[in-house]
Enzyme design. Sequence first.
Site, PDB file in Angstrom:
ATOM      1  N   LYS A  20       8.184  -4.560 -10.751  1.00 14.40           N
ATOM      2  CA  LYS A  20       7.735  -5.582  -9.811  1.00 14.40           C
ATOM      3  C   LYS A  20       8.145  -6.954 -10.337  1.00 14.40           C
ATOM      4  CE  LYS A  20       3.673  -6.338  -6.918  1.00 14.40           C
ATOM      5  NZ  LYS A  20       2.287  -5.901  -6.648  1.00 14.40           N
ATOM      6  N   GLU A  68      -9.941   3.796   1.660  1.00 12.98           N
ATOM      7  CA  GLU A  68     -11.139   3.225   2.285  1.00 12.98           C
ATOM      8  C   GLU A  68     -12.106   4.297   2.776  1.00 12.98           C
ATOM      9  OE1 GLU A  68      -7.834   0.242   2.528  1.00 12.98           O
ATOM     10  OE2 GLU A  68      -8.024   2.366   3.076  1.00 12.98           O
ATOM     11  N   ARG A 113      -9.959   1.610   8.896  1.00  7.01           N
ATOM     12  CA  ARG A 113      -9.394   2.887   8.471  1.00  7.01           C
ATOM     13  C   ARG A 113     -10.486   3.903   8.135  1.00  7.01           C
ATOM     14  NH1 ARG A 113      -3.982   1.992   6.039  1.00  7.01           N
ATOM     15  NH2 ARG A 113      -4.524   3.368   4.300  1.00  7.01           N
TER      16      ARG A 113
END
Length: 650
Positions: free
Chosen positions: A297, A383, A411
């Site tokens: 990253k 979630e 979600r």
Amino acid sequence: MSKDEIAVSQAPAGRPQTPLLDLVETPPDLRKLKPEQLRQLSDELRAEMIDAVSVTGGHLGAGLGVVELTVALHYVFDTPTDRLIWDVGHQAYPHKILTGRRDRIRTLRQGGGLSGFTKRSESVYDPFGAAHSSTSISAALGFAIANKLSGARGKAIAVIGDGAMSAGMAYEAMNNAREAGNRLIVILNDNEMSIAPPVGALSAYLTRIYSSNTFLEIRDAVRQLAKKALPDGLKKTAKRAESFARTLTTGGTLFEELGFYYVGPVDGHNVEQLVSVLEHVRDAAEGPCLIHCITQKGKGYSYAEAAADKYHGVTKFNVVTGEQSKAPAGPPSYTGVFAKALMAEAARDAKIVAITAAMPSGTGLDKFQAAYPHRTFDVGIAEQHAVTFAAGLAAQGYRPFCAIYSTFLQRAYDQVVHDVAIQNLPVRFAIDRAGLVGADGSTHAGSFDVTYLATLPNFVVMAAADEVELVHMVHTAALHDSGPIAVRYPRSEGIGLTLPAVPERLEIGKGRIVREGKSVAILSLGTRLGEALKAADVLDAKGLSTTVADLRFAKPLDEALIRRLCASHEVVVTVEEGAVGGLGAHVLTLASDSGLLDDGLKIRTLRLPDVFQEHDAPAKQYATAGLDAAGIVASVLGALRHNDVGAARA
């Protein structure tokens, strides 16, 4: 700067010099280049992305990590006939530059500009919109099966990050992937944890062999041999030998058991190796394939490499120094106020625990975790699990605070209904990013939580009008043990009020009068209260004495207060930062059930429009929605049929 970092040389106009990239408008142009030119192209693409994001702000680290992968994918595959589907979407900035949108890349996340995520309406090269996590494999499987059923050309390639692989949906999709055959390719963009880092020439050589047709044919031959009429002992030996050898060399047993050919790990920053591997996989005879790609990253920009979290999402910044622009110091954010309030509650009550779904810093729980590491649980991008996990804790006598963005809580709606509301368990929901969110646009807007929570029996739904109210509501939630309770608040800064040393426990379902009048009543829920008060000033100046009430609760409503205001005012206007079906619908139902509408009462409900609003500055978004002071005034004057409605908005 590291030796791998690209020097951002500046052209006379202040832009990086990009002679090869200047030749590439769309992927067909890219495919005209020679393989040995792709390294330079990748360097120029990285420089262009860094420069663009320094101007606009946005997601930086993820895109820098997939520059070479993006180049290789568009070079090898026939996009857009081959469907390239990015998970989440914030890693797709290099993809946008290569697919005909370079001339607009410096409009990213600006009003009228490019979306910060992939978007179907933006380009034929964006076959599927993505801003929430872990959807790419399911979507790619749909594309692959559709092509298979219709006999159409084209493969589907899903690029999914290792963070997104923490969501169960990714594995649900992979469990069904066999049906797609070789039309489905999954790229695991692993930028944090790798099973086996690809170090040195030997690793690169082995990876090329594992991805080659020859290797796949040999492995298939071993498997077919194991199926033949051999003695059971030899069958088992052959199967164990094939599996053991595969595990030793690649670590891909999990994916193999799900039906994928596993290839990797591959160095995600070696564009030549990537092209070779992708070509082998593209031409493989059968079966879905997963390529385990190791990336870094922030690759190629030293500041982002050194602080991946700080440079995941950035404001405008100086390319040379890495310094990000800072807004003038203002009041603490609502997120920060929530975190501080929750830590104060935790100091008083050892039963309070906090749960987040991969957003500890975004929800402020990183601060809570530093103070209470054993009472903080980051469950990853899961979630649904977060909500039911919280329900289990609540059933055992703990007081869980489940801190999730409004848009992400969607979600887990079935878990909210089935595992929390029906069982009447006292889970506390801290709903961050309520209302409109500006540059992240419709995919991240907290538009629907009041609607989808206030319809549920047993729920208490609160909305903080300011930071002081948020402190009181966190305290109220902490003490509420008789069922589920939620408090919603925006991503913005507070209004600068002094926080109370001792929080107040609010009476459930009781609002407050902020300003008393006689002709017009504005019933506000949440942080539009400031605009409601501004509107009241304008209306008072026009001779319309105005009451402003902060209802505090969308459920249960303060029915006594609402009835009194409806009975004593000519016009009642509800104001909320949510979609149709929220506060306004509940007030209208109350007025209807109470017969208040029979007396000629004029009620207007101001809410978000029934559209997905495009990204823009939040103030502009709310003005467009008619939820600023001018919009409230216009609604009141329209209800009274005044002639100066247009003048009021002007």
